[in-house]
Write a protein that holds these residues in place. Structure first.
Motif, PDB file in Angstrom:
ATOM      1  N   CYS A  35      -1.778  11.950   0.586  1.00 42.03           N
ATOM      2  CA  CYS A  35      -0.807  11.151  -0.164  1.00 42.03           C
ATOM      3  C   CYS A  35      -1.529  10.456  -1.323  1.00 42.03           C
ATOM      4  O   CYS A  35      -2.722  10.665  -1.529  1.00 42.03           O
ATOM      5  CB  CYS A  35      -0.160  10.124   0.754  1.00 42.03           C
ATOM      6  N   ALA A  36      -0.825   9.618  -2.049  1.00 39.84           N
ATOM      7  CA  ALA A  36      -1.414   8.980  -3.231  1.00 39.84           C
ATOM      8  C   ALA A  36      -2.617   8.107  -2.869  1.00 39.84           C
ATOM      9  O   ALA A  36      -3.625   8.090  -3.577  1.00 39.84           O
ATOM     10  CB  ALA A  36      -0.350   8.143  -3.949  1.00 39.84           C
ATOM     11  N   GLU A  39      -5.656  10.359  -2.011  1.00 42.00           N
ATOM     12  CA  GLU A  39      -6.263  10.936  -3.207  1.00 42.00           C
ATOM     13  C   GLU A  39      -7.086   9.880  -3.943  1.00 42.00           C
ATOM     14  O   GLU A  39      -8.229  10.121  -4.338  1.00 42.00           O
ATOM     15  CB  GLU A  39      -5.157  11.490  -4.112  1.00 42.00           C
TER      16      GLU A  39
ATOM     17  N   VAL B  21      -2.516   2.101  -3.574  1.00 40.75           N
ATOM     18  CA  VAL B  21      -3.324   2.973  -4.424  1.00 40.75           C
ATOM     19  C   VAL B  21      -4.354   2.133  -5.177  1.00 40.75           C
ATOM     20  O   VAL B  21      -5.535   2.479  -5.248  1.00 40.75           O
ATOM     21  CB  VAL B  21      -2.424   3.760  -5.401  1.00 40.75           C
TER      22      VAL B  21
END
Ligand code: SF4
Lengths: 486, 135
Positions: A35-36, A39, B21
């Protein structure tokens, strides 16, 4: 270009083990299946924000130093301290955690892991009540009803739904993905019809609504796996759900108890509970008791506010009640990839899953007293070692303030917020990318982590750094005893 | 409840995918700072305060006060509820009380929001200097 297959992702507690990495010139250049977040992590090992050299703060500024010097300074700080805290551990291997606990015992400190600010209340509640659980594989293949309560896997465990629950293609249960896509298409279609109708017919929106309604059958009526989401906000995960219950903030306990009453066929003498119509709750309970195998996952929405551990008591009780009528399991959605492992290793070595105090020479456990946030709020610690975690960005300011006042040592790969206010910074290798190890998935299945590339020159894994600190501390203590004897 | 452009709300903190993220990319990246120095609000609440997407707002609780950027919530409606992603900005205003079990209150803290057009959103190192005198 070499491709390494079946790599485990060291980010969240789902520990997906099907990642494929393309390696070029000793660097990860491509990440497949992740998934993001996955990564971002695999690619970040070569980021310019990495710490490559040990740092020591001198006159308020960081200066580069040697690893030997940084380890010596760390050992001195810890050996001299009366009541050091050793905190973090959820983003490293079980092997490193094991050495960390030995170190805590050696220096007579408090050792705690990040569970204290995520599922600590769940652990307390499970110790009281027990937990009916199973592996994620069981759920993937057999569960026909999934509940996510107070968690948003789409944001925090992005592949959880696809690998283990509603959208997983199980042996006995099919993925609900197609049904979901059909629902999205019909919703988009509906939106278009609605706006076209508004423009063309110029009628009151409520009139149009009334006409459109009968054509829109809720997908709960269809066959296959069902998904229920309970949250205070309509999250992305909630949008996928067959039933979404929007609970008022802080009212989860009430809602859980109301559901328990309904599961036991008791009547509720109110129209609404926690802002939700009772009629709707009755429908949800029907879906729960009529499933063959249900699984409830809960997140920090239950542990971080309101009744905290009492919420978990109520959730475990609901599952107990449901097991009188059908089969149900429950599992906390663990965040960091090895927070479960931290709880496991702590328990093997000390008897307790977190918040362990060695200051009396033997392990003591009393969350609320020996938990790190409380130690910091009382201003008791006089040194701190942070490994594989970033408490300054995750603790309330008042607790972080005391941490920053302590002589603070940070061991980790990134220039995290904690590293920026630390006094000694020791760079370490990424476990699961540059160092091997073992981690525990949220369902307590141990998963091996691979080493796929070399760490930057001179950068060691956490385990090795901790071993060196430990032996240096022992050396200092021996020297001290010798000096005292002389 | 609006009094002189101040709104009483309930503060939640939590995860967003952007924060997830950002934290993996590294915490000195601007992606990280931008992802956590924001406050997601219900569009109706923003109307009440007469502010637009991206306006600076001051969020205050009994434990502190911090300036962040207001963002229109995609998860609306949730009137009276604001959401700040986990991070150093949220930590200024959450409730440290652990109620004897070790867990502070990160969700469900009573707070107020007001427009702060003249106050800047601090960057990470400025915030650390202000809060801890280090960094
Ligand atoms: S869901 Fe979690 S474990 Fe799986 S790829 Fe994403 S971050 Fe990694």
């Amino acid at each position: 270009m070499p491709v390494v297959k079946a790599v485990s992702c060291p980010v969240c507690g789902s520990l997906c083990d099907d990642i494929e990495l393309t390696i070029e010139n000793g660097e990860v250049v491509k990440v497949k299946n992740g998934c993001a977040m996955c990564e971002a992590k695999f690619l970040s090992h070569r980021s310019e924000h990495r710490i490559r050299k040990p740092l020591i703060r001198k006159d308020g500024e960081f200066v580069e130093t040697t690893l030997e010097e940084a380890i010596r300074r760390t050992a001195e700080i810890l050996a001299e301290a009366n009541y050091p805290v050793l905190y973090g551990w959820s983003n490293t291997s079980c092997e490193a955690i094991s050495v960390g606990i030995e170190l805590a015992e050696e220096v007579g400190g408090v050792i705690d892991n990040t569970a204290v600010v995520c599922h600590g209340p769940s652990l307390l509640s499970v110790q009281d009540m027990g937990i009916p659980s199973c592996t994620l594989g069981q759920i993937r293949h057999r569960a026909d009803l999934i509940i996510y309560w107070g968690c948003d896997p789409w944001s925090a465990h992005p592949r959880h739904i696809e690998r283990y629950t509603a959208f997983a293609e199980g042996r006995f249960e099919k993925s609900a993905w197609r049904g979901y896509m059909a629902k999205i298409r019909s919703l988009i279609g509906l939106k278009k019809i609605r706006s076209a109708a508004k423009r063309l017919v110029l009628k009151e929106p409520s009139e149009i609504e009334a006409r459109l309604k009968p054509t829109f059958v809720p997908s709960i009526a269809r066959e296959g796996r069902k998904l229920i989401v309970v949250d205070v906000r309509r999250t992305k995960t909630a949008e996928m759900a067959d039933f979404f219950i929007q609970v008022e903030p802080g009212k989860d306990y009430e809602l859980l108890q109301a559901l328990r009453a309904l599961v036991r066929d008791q009547e509720l003498e109110v129209d609404h509970v926690a802002g939700v119509p009772v009629e709707y709750l009755e429908e949800v309970v029907d879906a729960m008791v009529s499933c063959d195998f249900g699984a409830l996952f809960f997140g920090l929405g239950l542990t971080m506010g309101g009744a905290k551990l009492r919420n978990i008591d109520a959730a475990l009780s609901l599952i107990r009640d449901l097991n009188m009528r059908t089969k149900f399991v429950i599992m906390p959605m663990r965040g960091h990839f090895n927070v479960t492992g931290a709880n496991m290793v702590f328990t093997w070595q000390t008897g307790y899953p977190y918040a362990v105090d060695f200051s009396l020479g033997y392990p003591r456990y009393n969350p609320g007293e020996t938990s790190v946030v409380d130690v910091l709020l009382r201003g008791e610690s006089d040194a701190a070692l942070v490994v594989a975690s970033d408490p300054v960005s995750s603790f309330p300011r008042k607790a972080a303030e005391h941490l920053a006042r302590n002589p603070l040592i940070y061991v980790g790969p990134h220039m995290d917020v904690t590293a920026q206010v630390a006094d000694v910074v020791i760079p370490s290798a990424f476990v699961g990318i540059e160092a091997p190890g073992t981690a525990y998935r949220m369902d307590h299945v141990p998963i091996p982590l691979k080493k796929v590339v070399d760490p930057p020159e001179g950068v060691l894994p956490d385990e090795e750094i901790l071993r060196r600190i430990l032996s240096e501390v022992r050396k200092i203590k021996r020297e001290k005893t010798k000096a005292e004897a002389a | 409840m609006v009094e002189k452009h101040k709104l009483k709300v309930v503060l939640l903190t939590g995860r967003t995918i952007e924060q997830g993220v950002g934290k993996e990319l590294g915490k000195i990246t601007s992606e990280y700072a931008e992802s956590v120095s924001v406050c997601y609000m219900d569009p109706e609440d923003m109307k009440k305060l007469d502010i637009k997407d991206g306006a600076n707002v001051q969020v205050s609780t009994a434990f502190g006060s911090v300036v962040v950027k207001a963002k229109k919530s995609l998860r609306a409606p949730h009137p009276g509820v604001i959401y700040i992603p986990y991070g150093p900005w949220a930590n200024v205003v959450v409730d440290p009380e652990t109620h004897g079990i070790g867990m502070p209150t990160f969700k469900g803290v009573p707070a107020t929001v007001e427009p702060a057009p003249d106050k800047p959103v601090l960057g990470l190192s400025e915030l650390l200097k202000q809060q801890f005198g280090k960094g």
